[in-house]
Write an enzyme that holds these catalytic residues in place. Structure first.
Site, mmCIF file in Angstrom:
data_model
loop_
_atom_site.group_PDB
_atom_site.id
_atom_site.type_symbol
_atom_site.label_atom_id
_atom_site.label_comp_id
_atom_site.label_asym_id
_atom_site.label_seq_id
_atom_site.Cartn_x
_atom_site.Cartn_y
_atom_site.Cartn_z
ATOM 1 N N PRO A 278 30.779 23.442 56.415
ATOM 2 C CA PRO A 278 29.746 24.127 56.148
ATOM 3 C C PRO A 278 29.009 24.986 57.410
ATOM 4 C CG PRO A 278 29.482 22.085 55.243
ATOM 5 C CD PRO A 278 30.873 22.275 56.117
ATOM 6 N N GLU A 279 28.766 25.877 57.435
ATOM 7 C CA GLU A 279 28.155 26.659 58.417
ATOM 8 C C GLU A 279 26.644 26.300 58.609
ATOM 9 O OE1 GLU A 279 29.823 30.304 59.664
ATOM 10 O OE2 GLU A 279 31.562 30.009 58.459
ATOM 11 N N LYS B 108 25.015 22.427 62.819
ATOM 12 C CA LYS B 108 25.523 21.700 61.505
ATOM 13 C C LYS B 108 25.166 20.471 61.496
ATOM 14 C CE LYS B 108 29.505 24.642 62.392
ATOM 15 N NZ LYS B 108 30.941 25.054 62.700
ATOM 16 N N ARG C 211 23.255 18.668 73.781
ATOM 17 C CA ARG C 211 24.483 19.106 73.772
ATOM 18 C C ARG C 211 24.571 20.431 73.065
ATOM 19 N NH1 ARG C 211 26.519 13.783 72.688
ATOM 20 N NH2 ARG C 211 27.111 14.501 70.783
ATOM 21 N N ASN D 271 33.464 29.605 61.474
ATOM 22 C CA ASN D 271 34.570 30.606 61.372
ATOM 23 C C ASN D 271 34.488 32.076 60.480
ATOM 24 O OD1 ASN D 271 37.168 31.085 62.528
ATOM 25 N ND2 ASN D 271 38.207 30.421 60.542
ATOM 26 N N ARG E 228 41.280 28.882 66.094
ATOM 27 C CA ARG E 228 41.315 29.275 64.612
ATOM 28 C C ARG E 228 41.695 30.851 64.370
ATOM 29 N NH1 ARG E 228 36.542 26.638 61.715
ATOM 30 N NH2 ARG E 228 37.754 26.888 59.932
#
Ligand SMILES: [Zn+2]
Length: 276
Positions: A2-3, A52, A121, A162, A252
């Site tokens: 999931p984005e 996310k 982060r 992606n 990717r």
């Protein structure tokens, strides 16, 4: 995976369906029994997303942290609740809704300090009102890595996956292999603005749609699946008809158009989408 738009939508739906309610929590699968017992009987104060990552505050002094990972699902189920299907790590039941979490990468209770360390982060999240794009701009300017790789780096911008990275670079007319240091301020602004715009569309509709309704000739809600994206999983460019290329960048595959996304930078007006 999931984005960011999926997690923001999930947080919003949790707030809408369980917000302010006393929640019964359990771990039918048994792997989160202690955590569920700590939540059980408390009210959901707020659910929020950062990229996310999902954080739910039940006012217990600790925060529920969920990361869905590749196969995790957090979804509504029948109410009143029925016998759980599959391995349900966490079940939340309010006065009218049942939510089941299964297959997450992370499901844990964190102290506020531990939550801060995760968020520290992460780069700014374009879907958050407190997002500061200048932090992302500064981090991008310091790395020679290709822009196609840095857009996936959650410590630079949080929430892009992606599908969106391929579509964003197409919409902005930027070749994915260009070193991030060569991205101009104008191009960065375009990337950021398009990220905010496209992720918002995704959050509202629950699906990734990056194409322009005028270009497709129908509203987003009525677009066919194959009309929703410009380059991802496509063979030919929707805009110019050129054969698309796929390269491995940032570990990717990313598909891009050699004509619409030239390796050398073009003037902004020709590189950008004609309609915004
Ligand atoms: Zn093209």
């Amino acid at each position: 995976m999931p984005e960011g738009h999926t997690i923001h939508r999930l947080a919003r739906r949790l707030n809408e369906t369980l917000g302010g309610e006393t929640v019964r929590a359990s771990s039918p699968q048994g792997r989160f029994e202690g955590g569920a017992a700590a939540i059980d009987g408390n009210g959901l104060i707020s659910a929020e997303a950062w990229g996310k990552y999902l954080f739910c505050d039940f006012g217990t002094g600790e925060v529920l942290h969920v990361h869905l990972g590749l196969i995790g699902k957090f979804r509504t189920r029948a109410f009143p609740p029925e016998e759980p299907t599959g391995a349900v790590r966490l079940r939340l039941v309010g006065s009218e809704h049942t939510w089941d979490l299964s297959g997450p990468t992370r499901c844990e209770l964190l102290t506020p300090d531990e939550q801060d360390r995760i968020v520290e982060r992460l780069g700014p999240d374009p879907l958050r009102r407190d997002a500061d794009p200048s932090a992302a701009r500064a981090r991008l300017a310091r790395t020679e890595r290709p822009i196609g790789a840095t857009l996936l780096d959650q410590s630079i911008i949080a929430g892009i996956g992606n599908v969106y990275r391929a579509e964003l670079l197409f919409v902005c007319g930027i070749h994915p292999a260009r070193p991030s240091t060569t991205i101009t301020d104008t191009e960065f602004e375009a990337i950021w603005d398009e990220t905010v715009r496209l992720l918002r569309i995704g959050e509202r509709s629950g699906r990734i749609v990056t194409t322009d309704p005028e270009e497709i000739g129908r509203p987003r809600s009525r677009m066919r699946r194959e009309d929703r994206l410009y380059v991802y999983h496509r063979e030919h460019c929707r805009r110019c008809g050129a054969a698309l290329r796929t390269d491995r960048i940032g570990g990717r595959p990313i598909t891009h158009c050699p004509t619409c996304q030239p390796a050398k930078r073009r003037p902004r007006a020709r590189a950008r989408s004609p309609r915004r």
